[in-house]
Every structure is written in structure tokens, then in C-alpha cells.
Design a protein around this motif. Structure first.
Motif, short mmCIF file in Angstrom:
data_model
loop_
_atom_site.label_atom_id
_atom_site.label_comp_id
_atom_site.label_asym_id
_atom_site.label_seq_id
_atom_site.Cartn_x
_atom_site.Cartn_y
_atom_site.Cartn_z
N THR A 264 0.80 -1.22 0.00
CA THR A 264 0.00 0.00 0.00
C THR A 264 0.83 1.27 0.00
O THR A 264 0.28 2.35 -0.09
N THR A 265 2.14 1.17 0.13
CA THR A 265 2.99 2.36 0.14
C THR A 265 3.10 2.93 -1.26
O THR A 265 3.37 2.21 -2.21
N THR A 266 2.88 4.24 -1.39
CA THR A 266 2.96 4.86 -2.72
C THR A 266 3.92 6.04 -2.75
O THR A 266 4.18 6.57 -3.82
N ALA A 267 4.45 6.45 -1.63
CA ALA A 267 5.32 7.63 -1.59
C ALA A 267 6.72 7.27 -2.09
O ALA A 267 7.24 6.21 -1.81
N ARG A 268 7.31 8.18 -2.86
CA ARG A 268 8.69 8.02 -3.32
C ARG A 268 9.56 9.00 -2.55
O ARG A 268 9.11 10.08 -2.19
N SER A 269 10.81 8.59 -2.32
CA SER A 269 11.69 9.50 -1.59
C SER A 269 13.14 9.28 -2.01
O SER A 269 13.53 8.19 -2.42
N LEU A 270 13.92 10.35 -1.87
CA LEU A 270 15.35 10.33 -2.17
C LEU A 270 16.09 10.66 -0.88
O LEU A 270 15.78 11.65 -0.21
N HIS A 271 17.04 9.80 -0.51
CA HIS A 271 17.77 9.99 0.74
C HIS A 271 19.25 10.12 0.41
O HIS A 271 19.81 9.28 -0.27
N ARG A 272 19.88 11.20 0.91
CA ARG A 272 21.30 11.42 0.70
C ARG A 272 22.08 10.94 1.92
O ARG A 272 21.71 11.24 3.05
N CYS A 273 23.15 10.21 1.66
CA CYS A 273 24.02 9.72 2.73
C CYS A 273 25.16 10.70 2.93
O CYS A 273 25.47 11.51 2.06
N VAL A 274 25.81 10.60 4.07
CA VAL A 274 26.93 11.48 4.39
C VAL A 274 28.05 11.30 3.38
O VAL A 274 28.73 12.24 2.99
N SER A 275 28.23 10.07 2.88
CA SER A 275 29.32 9.79 1.94
C SER A 275 29.06 10.36 0.56
O SER A 275 29.92 10.30 -0.30
N GLY A 276 27.85 10.87 0.32
CA GLY A 276 27.51 11.42 -0.98
C GLY A 276 26.63 10.51 -1.81
O GLY A 276 26.10 10.91 -2.83
#
Length: 152
Positions: free
Chosen positions: A36-48
Motif C-alpha cells: 500500500t505504500t505509494t510515496a517516493r523518496s530520495l535519501h542522501r548519505c553522508v558519503s555522498g
């Protein structure tokens, strides 16, 4: 291999737990849940590095053609002019300037994206013909293997 920081790993674990909880509703006789999850997301890490969470995404297609891809990998295109053969595929050919100078992972990514771009430009009939070609090649190799086992 990408180095993730601890916070990113915790975030990924949390998102997986939320996705599992959202998918627990049993909707079939086979015990499969409904996603049921429909949200998209972008996650940036400390390493780039970036982590892209795209639920229910079954495949990704590069919106590019072979020429645009070659322009993106301009270092490979520049080195390709120094290869011994004009039609060098940068795989196993002798005298390949690209294979010697470019990181193996980068070259592998280039080849993969190039195959995907070429596959996108194929018509359904082209795909059928390519599949038929591979089937005959596989059968020939299998037959050769059978004959080698019988004669041994």
C-alpha cells in the motif's frame, strides 16, 4: 560497494519495517500481502551516495539513446579512438585502450546502460528475432556438450 552511514542504515531499516507493516493485510489465498505504500523518496548519505525509495517500481528505464549515453561517458568515447580496432566493443579485444584505462565497474555500467538503450529502440519483431537467435545458440552449445559427454 557503497558505504552508508549509521543514520542512513537506520532509516532504511525503519522504512522496510513500515513497508512490511503496510503490506501485512492478507489479500489472497496464497498469503501474499497488498503493498500500500505509494510515496517516493530520495535519501542522501553522508558519503555522498543517494538511496532512492520507489515502492512498487518493477523496472527502471533510462530515457536516453546510445548517442546521448556516449556523450555522458565522454572519457570512454575519447579513449575508444585509441583502440586497435575501430569496431572494438571494449570487452576482450586485444589492443583495447578503454579496458586498460577505465575502471572495470564504470565500463560494466556503460555496457549495461548501452544494452538497455539499444533494447528500448528495438521493435517487438527485433526482440523476437534476437530471442530466437539466442535460443538456437544455446541449443547448439547444449548439443555440443551432449556429444562431448557421449564421446568421453
Amino acid at each position: 560497494m557503497i558505504d552508508f552511514d549509521f543514520a542512513s542504515l537506520r532509516l532504511i531499516g525503519l522504512q522496510q519495517a513500515i513497508a512490511r507493516a503496510a503490506a501485512t493485510q492478507d489479500t489472497s489465498a496464497f498469503g501474499r500481502g497488498r503493498h500500500t505504500t505509494t510515496a517516493r523518496s530520495l535519501h542522501r548519505c553522508v558519503s555522498g551516495a543517494c538511496i532512492i525509495d520507489t515502492p512498487a517500481l518493477r523496472s527502471w528505464r533510462a530515457d536516453t539513446d546510445a548517442d546521448t549515453l556516449a556523450a555522458t561517458f565522454d572519457d570512454i568515447a575519447a579513449l575508444a579512438e585509441q583502440c586497435q580496432f575501430r569496431d572494438c566493443q571494449h570487452a576482450r579485444e586485444p589492443g583495447c585502450a578503454v579496458r586498460d584505462a577505465v575502471d572495470a565497474n564504470r565500463l560494466r555500467n556503460y555496457h549495461k546502460l548501452l544494452r538497455e538503450a539499444q533494447r528500448q529502440t528495438q521493435t517487438p519483431l527485433d526482440r523476437i528475432a534476437a530471442r530466437a537467435k539466442w535460443k538456437t545458440l544455446v541449443k547448439a552449445v547444449q548439443e555440443k556438450g551432449k556429444r562431448a559427454r557421449v564421446s568421453a
